[in-house]
Design a protein around this motif. Sequence first.
Motif, PDB file in Angstrom:
ATOM      1  N   PHE A 168      48.563  72.241  59.487  1.00  0.00           N
ATOM      2  CA  PHE A 168      48.726  73.345  60.672  1.00  0.00           C
ATOM      3  C   PHE A 168      47.865  72.788  61.435  1.00  0.00           C
ATOM      4  O   PHE A 168      47.983  72.161  62.648  1.00  0.00           O
ATOM      5  CB  PHE A 168      48.567  74.629  60.749  1.00  0.00           C
ATOM      6  CG  PHE A 168      50.612  75.270  60.596  1.00  0.00           C
ATOM      7  CD1 PHE A 168      51.152  74.344  61.487  1.00  0.00           C
ATOM      8  CD2 PHE A 168      50.487  75.864  59.722  1.00  0.00           C
ATOM      9  CE1 PHE A 168      52.215  74.558  61.846  1.00  0.00           C
ATOM     10  CE2 PHE A 168      51.926  75.974  59.412  1.00  0.00           C
ATOM     11  CZ  PHE A 168      52.721  75.741  59.917  1.00  0.00           C
ATOM     12  N   THR A 169      46.540  72.783  61.541  1.00  0.00           N
ATOM     13  CA  THR A 169      45.066  72.323  61.992  1.00  0.00           C
ATOM     14  C   THR A 169      45.267  70.864  62.166  1.00  0.00           C
ATOM     15  O   THR A 169      45.033  70.267  63.743  1.00  0.00           O
ATOM     16  CB  THR A 169      43.718  72.594  60.608  1.00  0.00           C
ATOM     17  OG1 THR A 169      43.879  73.597  60.906  1.00  0.00           O
ATOM     18  CG2 THR A 169      43.114  71.770  61.624  1.00  0.00           C
TER      19      THR A 169
ATOM     20  N   THR B 152      52.885  74.923  67.921  1.00  0.00           N
ATOM     21  CA  THR B 152      52.595  74.725  66.777  1.00  0.00           C
ATOM     22  C   THR B 152      51.821  76.152  66.120  1.00  0.00           C
ATOM     23  O   THR B 152      51.446  76.619  64.977  1.00  0.00           O
ATOM     24  CB  THR B 152      51.523  73.527  66.713  1.00  0.00           C
ATOM     25  OG1 THR B 152      52.408  72.232  67.340  1.00  0.00           O
ATOM     26  CG2 THR B 152      51.321  72.800  65.892  1.00  0.00           C
ATOM     27  N   VAL B 153      50.650  76.755  67.209  1.00  0.00           N
ATOM     28  CA  VAL B 153      50.196  77.758  67.269  1.00  0.00           C
ATOM     29  C   VAL B 153      50.589  78.964  66.744  1.00  0.00           C
ATOM     30  O   VAL B 153      50.230  79.592  65.587  1.00  0.00           O
ATOM     31  CB  VAL B 153      48.780  77.700  67.959  1.00  0.00           C
ATOM     32  CG1 VAL B 153      48.091  79.471  68.039  1.00  0.00           C
ATOM     33  CG2 VAL B 153      47.679  76.800  67.907  1.00  0.00           C
ATOM     34  N   SER B 154      51.802  78.916  66.954  1.00  0.00           N
ATOM     35  CA  SER B 154      52.433  80.211  66.749  1.00  0.00           C
ATOM     36  C   SER B 154      53.702  80.255  64.947  1.00  0.00           C
ATOM     37  O   SER B 154      53.479  80.548  64.561  1.00  0.00           O
ATOM     38  CB  SER B 154      54.052  80.267  67.633  1.00  0.00           C
ATOM     39  OG  SER B 154      55.578  81.680  66.913  1.00  0.00           O
TER      40      SER B 154
ATOM     41  N   GLY C 286      53.411  81.248  61.107  1.00  0.00           N
ATOM     42  CA  GLY C 286      54.175  82.050  60.961  1.00  0.00           C
ATOM     43  C   GLY C 286      55.541  81.872  61.221  1.00  0.00           C
ATOM     44  O   GLY C 286      56.733  82.611  60.327  1.00  0.00           O
ATOM     45  N   SER C 287      55.859  81.862  62.283  1.00  0.00           N
ATOM     46  CA  SER C 287      57.294  81.777  62.391  1.00  0.00           C
ATOM     47  C   SER C 287      57.721  79.992  62.374  1.00  0.00           C
ATOM     48  O   SER C 287      57.499  79.179  62.368  1.00  0.00           O
ATOM     49  CB  SER C 287      56.787  81.647  64.711  1.00  0.00           C
ATOM     50  OG  SER C 287      58.250  81.580  65.484  1.00  0.00           O
ATOM     51  N   ARG C 288      58.836  80.726  61.168  1.00  0.00           N
ATOM     52  CA  ARG C 288      59.963  80.229  61.250  1.00  0.00           C
ATOM     53  C   ARG C 288      60.831  79.451  62.492  1.00  0.00           C
ATOM     54  O   ARG C 288      60.800  78.082  62.190  1.00  0.00           O
ATOM     55  CB  ARG C 288      60.787  80.766  60.230  1.00  0.00           C
ATOM     56  CG  ARG C 288      62.176  79.498  59.965  1.00  0.00           C
ATOM     57  CD  ARG C 288      62.947  79.706  59.348  1.00  0.00           C
ATOM     58  NE  ARG C 288      62.975  80.381  57.858  1.00  0.00           N
ATOM     59  CZ  ARG C 288      62.437  78.984  57.119  1.00  0.00           C
ATOM     60  NH1 ARG C 288      62.497  77.633  56.980  1.00  0.00           N
ATOM     61  NH2 ARG C 288      62.477  79.474  55.467  1.00  0.00           N
ATOM     62  N   ARG C 289      60.871  79.820  63.328  1.00  0.00           N
ATOM     63  CA  ARG C 289      61.756  79.253  64.405  1.00  0.00           C
ATOM     64  C   ARG C 289      60.783  78.748  65.552  1.00  0.00           C
ATOM     65  O   ARG C 289      61.188  77.178  65.642  1.00  0.00           O
ATOM     66  CB  ARG C 289      61.538  80.927  65.706  1.00  0.00           C
ATOM     67  CG  ARG C 289      62.491  79.850  66.659  1.00  0.00           C
ATOM     68  CD  ARG C 289      63.097  81.296  67.084  1.00  0.00           C
ATOM     69  NE  ARG C 289      64.062  80.703  68.809  1.00  0.00           N
ATOM     70  CZ  ARG C 289      64.735  81.348  69.462  1.00  0.00           C
ATOM     71  NH1 ARG C 289      64.938  82.970  69.379  1.00  0.00           N
ATOM     72  NH2 ARG C 289      65.792  80.463  70.517  1.00  0.00           N
ATOM     73  N   SER C 290      59.112  78.615  65.797  1.00  0.00           N
ATOM     74  CA  SER C 290      58.590  77.284  66.248  1.00  0.00           C
ATOM     75  C   SER C 290      58.046  76.872  65.045  1.00  0.00           C
ATOM     76  O   SER C 290      58.332  75.193  66.051  1.00  0.00           O
ATOM     77  CB  SER C 290      57.439  78.332  66.381  1.00  0.00           C
ATOM     78  OG  SER C 290      57.247  78.622  67.295  1.00  0.00           O
TER      79      SER C 290
END
Length: 149
Positions: free
Chosen positions: A26-27, A79-81, A85-89
């Motif tokens: 993610f980073t 991407t931050v969301s 942990g947001s699957r939708r994001s």
Amino acid sequence: MKTNETGTHTTAAAAPLNAPRTQDAFTTAKNCVKIYGALGTAALLAVIVVAGTGHTVNTFMWVRAVLLPVVAVLIHRVTVSAARGSRRSFERVSTLAVIMPIAIIGVDLIPGVCPPWYAVMQAVCVLPVIGVAFITRGSALRAAFPKGR
């Protein structure tokens, strides 16, 4: 798997999300989006300079040059969301990272839409987004967001 009101996982499914490998992915994705934003801003500045020197800049070029840095901010937020942990994001980022390069490069290839220098500049700008497409399909993020049954 349960989700709280912020869209983050609250069960054991969150374990892969907190794994160093997942957070590193993610980073890297967030950094790619920042690079995309910086390149998009540079492209906007190039259009401003070209227009300021008396060369022709069409409406398409202005609109695209303004929108892409704005889109970079929005994609970074999503991407931050996703990293939280947001699957939708995550699904949105993953989908956009594939669609955007195809759409941007595809439209620029239409004869007469923009000059070649602009099409090349836009293709370079979108390269980091292609990186995000690969990252979101990598094993670390697939483990954090396994496909539903």
